[in-house]
Design a protein around this motif. Structure first.
Motif, PDB file in Angstrom:
ATOM      1  N   GLU A 141       5.743   6.657   3.208  1.00  0.00           N
ATOM      2  CA  GLU A 141       5.337   7.796   2.392  1.00  0.00           C
ATOM      3  C   GLU A 141       4.876   7.312   1.019  1.00  0.00           C
ATOM      4  O   GLU A 141       3.867   7.790   0.491  1.00  0.00           O
ATOM      5  N   MET A 142       5.588   6.353   0.437  1.00  0.00           N
ATOM      6  CA  MET A 142       5.192   5.807  -0.867  1.00  0.00           C
ATOM      7  C   MET A 142       3.860   5.073  -0.775  1.00  0.00           C
ATOM      8  O   MET A 142       3.032   5.177  -1.675  1.00  0.00           O
ATOM      9  N   LYS A 143       3.643   4.342   0.302  1.00  0.00           N
ATOM     10  CA  LYS A 143       2.386   3.627   0.491  1.00  0.00           C
ATOM     11  C   LYS A 143       1.220   4.591   0.702  1.00  0.00           C
ATOM     12  O   LYS A 143       0.086   4.290   0.356  1.00  0.00           O
TER      13      LYS A 143
ATOM     14  N   VAL B 132      -3.203   6.865   9.698  1.00  0.00           N
ATOM     15  CA  VAL B 132      -2.790   8.064   8.977  1.00  0.00           C
ATOM     16  C   VAL B 132      -2.744   7.752   7.482  1.00  0.00           C
ATOM     17  O   VAL B 132      -2.137   6.769   7.059  1.00  0.00           O
ATOM     18  N   TYR B 133      -3.387   8.596   6.694  1.00  0.00           N
ATOM     19  CA  TYR B 133      -3.436   8.446   5.241  1.00  0.00           C
ATOM     20  C   TYR B 133      -3.047   9.754   4.568  1.00  0.00           C
ATOM     21  O   TYR B 133      -3.259  10.829   5.134  1.00  0.00           O
TER      22      TYR B 133
ATOM     23  N   ALA C 251      -8.580   8.010  -0.675  1.00  0.00           N
ATOM     24  CA  ALA C 251      -9.612   7.887  -1.715  1.00  0.00           C
ATOM     25  C   ALA C 251      -9.594   6.487  -2.324  1.00  0.00           C
ATOM     26  O   ALA C 251     -10.659   5.887  -2.551  1.00  0.00           O
ATOM     27  N   GLN C 252      -8.411   5.943  -2.567  1.00  0.00           N
ATOM     28  CA  GLN C 252      -8.303   4.592  -3.126  1.00  0.00           C
ATOM     29  C   GLN C 252      -8.863   3.552  -2.154  1.00  0.00           C
ATOM     30  O   GLN C 252      -9.601   2.650  -2.558  1.00  0.00           O
ATOM     31  N   THR C 253      -8.510   3.696  -0.889  1.00  0.00           N
ATOM     32  CA  THR C 253      -8.960   2.747   0.125  1.00  0.00           C
ATOM     33  C   THR C 253     -10.469   2.817   0.304  1.00  0.00           C
ATOM     34  O   THR C 253     -11.136   1.771   0.386  1.00  0.00           O
TER      35      THR C 253
ATOM     36  N   SER D  17      -0.987  15.695   4.221  1.00  0.00           N
ATOM     37  CA  SER D  17      -0.646  15.885   2.810  1.00  0.00           C
ATOM     38  C   SER D  17       0.261  14.781   2.288  1.00  0.00           C
ATOM     39  O   SER D  17       0.172  14.375   1.134  1.00  0.00           O
ATOM     40  N   SER D  18       1.133  14.285   3.132  1.00  0.00           N
ATOM     41  CA  SER D  18       2.072  13.227   2.780  1.00  0.00           C
ATOM     42  C   SER D  18       2.442  12.501   4.072  1.00  0.00           C
ATOM     43  O   SER D  18       2.638  13.136   5.107  1.00  0.00           O
ATOM     44  N   VAL D  19       2.531  11.183   4.024  1.00  0.00           N
ATOM     45  CA  VAL D  19       2.785  10.384   5.225  1.00  0.00           C
ATOM     46  C   VAL D  19       4.287  10.392   5.528  1.00  0.00           C
ATOM     47  O   VAL D  19       5.020   9.490   5.166  1.00  0.00           O
TER      48      VAL D  19
END
Length: 81
Positions: A10-12, A31-32, A38-40, A60-62
Motif C-alpha cells: 500500500e505504501m509503495k 495494480v497501481y 502517474a509517477q511511473t 484508489s489504494s493498493v
C-alpha cells in the motif's frame, strides 16, 4: 502475504503479478494507485519515451480489500474492459 506485506505494498502504491484464475482462464494484473501510476508513467516517458502496461488495474489504494473488490467486479463482467 501477511498484514505487514500488504502495508508495504500500500505504501509503495504498486504490486505486480496479481494472478487471477477462473474457469475461463488466467490473467495477471499490474495494480497501481493513481499517484504511483502517474509517477511511473512520468519516469518511464522521461527515461525511455513511452509507458506500456498490459492488464493494468488502477485502484484508489493498493490494499487486498480494494484489489479483491475490483477483481470481483471485473469477474462479474466476464473480465472485459
Amino acid at each position: 502475504m501477511d498484514k505487514s506485506d500488504w502495508a508495504m505494498q500500500e505504501m509503495k502504491g504498486w504490486i505486480g503479478g496479481v494472478t487471477v484464475v477462473w474457469d475461463g482462464g488466467t490473467r495477471v494484473f499490474e495494480v497501481y494507485d493513481p499517484v504511483r501510476l502517474a509517477q511511473t508513467v512520468a519516469l518511464e516517458i522521461e527515461q525511455i519515451g513511452r509507458f506500456m502496461a498490459r492488464d493494468l488495474l488502477v485502484v484508489s489504494s493498493v490494499t487486498r480489500e480494494n484489489i479483491e473488490t475490483v477483481i470481483s467486479a471485473i469477474a462479474d463482467g466476464g473480465f472485459s474492459a
